[in-house]
Design a protein around this motif. Structure first.
Motif, PDB file in Angstrom:
ATOM      1  N   LEU A  94       0.830  -1.210   0.000  1.00 12.86           N
ATOM      2  CA  LEU A  94       0.000   0.000   0.000  1.00 12.86           C
ATOM      3  C   LEU A  94       0.862   1.257   0.000  1.00 12.86           C
ATOM      4  O   LEU A  94       1.715   1.433   0.864  1.00 12.86           O
ATOM      5  N   GLN A  95       0.593   2.129  -0.965  1.00 13.97           N
ATOM      6  CA  GLN A  95       1.264   3.423  -1.036  1.00 13.97           C
ATOM      7  C   GLN A  95       0.582   4.429  -0.120  1.00 13.97           C
ATOM      8  O   GLN A  95       1.197   5.372   0.355  1.00 13.97           O
ATOM      9  N   GLY A  96      -0.712   4.256   0.064  1.00 18.41           N
ATOM     10  CA  GLY A  96      -1.508   5.167   0.869  1.00 18.41           C
ATOM     11  C   GLY A  96      -2.972   4.923   0.572  1.00 18.41           C
ATOM     12  O   GLY A  96      -3.330   3.984  -0.134  1.00 18.41           O
ATOM     13  N   TRP A  97      -3.786   5.791   1.128  1.00 12.54           N
ATOM     14  CA  TRP A  97      -5.220   5.689   0.866  1.00 12.54           C
ATOM     15  C   TRP A  97      -5.755   7.060   0.537  1.00 12.54           C
ATOM     16  O   TRP A  97      -5.140   8.079   0.867  1.00 12.54           O
ATOM     17  N   CYS A  98      -6.857   7.087  -0.179  1.00 14.04           N
ATOM     18  CA  CYS A  98      -7.418   8.371  -0.584  1.00 14.04           C
ATOM     19  C   CYS A  98      -8.935   8.334  -0.511  1.00 14.04           C
ATOM     20  O   CYS A  98      -9.553   7.279  -0.402  1.00 14.04           O
ATOM     21  N   SER A  99      -9.484   9.524  -0.557  1.00 11.43           N
ATOM     22  CA  SER A  99     -10.934   9.695  -0.555  1.00 11.43           C
ATOM     23  C   SER A  99     -11.237  10.977  -1.312  1.00 11.43           C
ATOM     24  O   SER A  99     -10.344  11.797  -1.557  1.00 11.43           O
TER      25      SER A  99
END
Length: 187
Positions: A94-99
């Motif tokens: 996982l590189q990151g999460w977004c919304s």
């Protein structure tokens, strides 16, 4: 190649809106995608609200989520470990999460704190895709998901204000921001 987690939450609300601290998550939708936006896996669950268990008429009409669906669901403290188990195999990549906007991050962190829930998401960078899209497109202000899709030459697919559909539509815009972000870093 790394993955990005795109999350959308639906929450209790009333016409005119409630402050975030009065809202409770009623649906979690997550689309795990690669940098080109291809979906690797997804997660969708309804969540039973605990403080205000009865959905308002406005909330039911907006989200198309029925009272029976949330009544049959587990509350967040029971459900969140299921989400973490689903995400665990992907966590190393996982590189990151977004919304789309910062609401989902605020709502999730607030409810995790309220219920004493630990989340691996708190260890990952969060990308506010709504803000980044506006910056990349040099818009005077951030726009809604529908407008952003139209600006990108696309249209909404699925049911609006349903967590997984919203997450998947948001994920379609992620590659545009990541590619443009990479291009600006390399120049």
């Amino acid at each position: 190649m790394g993955y990005w987690l795109v999350i959308d939450l639906e929450a209790t609300t009333e016409d005119g809106g409630w402050p975030v601290e009065h809202m409770e998550i009623i649906e979690i939708g997550a689309s795990l995608v690669n940098a080109s936006g291809h979906e690797i896996d997804h997660f969708q669950r309804f969540v039973r609200p605990m403080r205000r268990p009865m959905l308002t008429r406005f909330c039911r009409q907006l989200t198309h989520i029925s009272q029976a669906e949330v009544d049959a669901a587990a509350p967040l403290p029971v459900l969140w470990p299921q989400f973490e188990r689903w995400l665990e195999p992907y966590h190393p990549r996982l590189q990151g999460w977004c919304s789309w906007g910062d609401y989902d991050r605020q709502q999730l962190y607030q409810e995790c704190q309220r219920h004493g829930i630990a989340s691996h998401l708190q260890e990952l960078p969060h990308l506010d895709l709504k803000r980044r899209f506006a910056e990349e497109r040099q818009l005077s202000r951030p726009v809604g998901l529908n407008a952003a899709l139209q600006l990108a030459g696309s249209s909404f697919s699925g049911q609006q204000h349903r967590a997984l559909s919203d997450a998947r539509n948001t994920a379609r815009l992620l590659p545009l921001v990541l590619v443009e972000r990479a291009n600006t870093r390399s120049t």
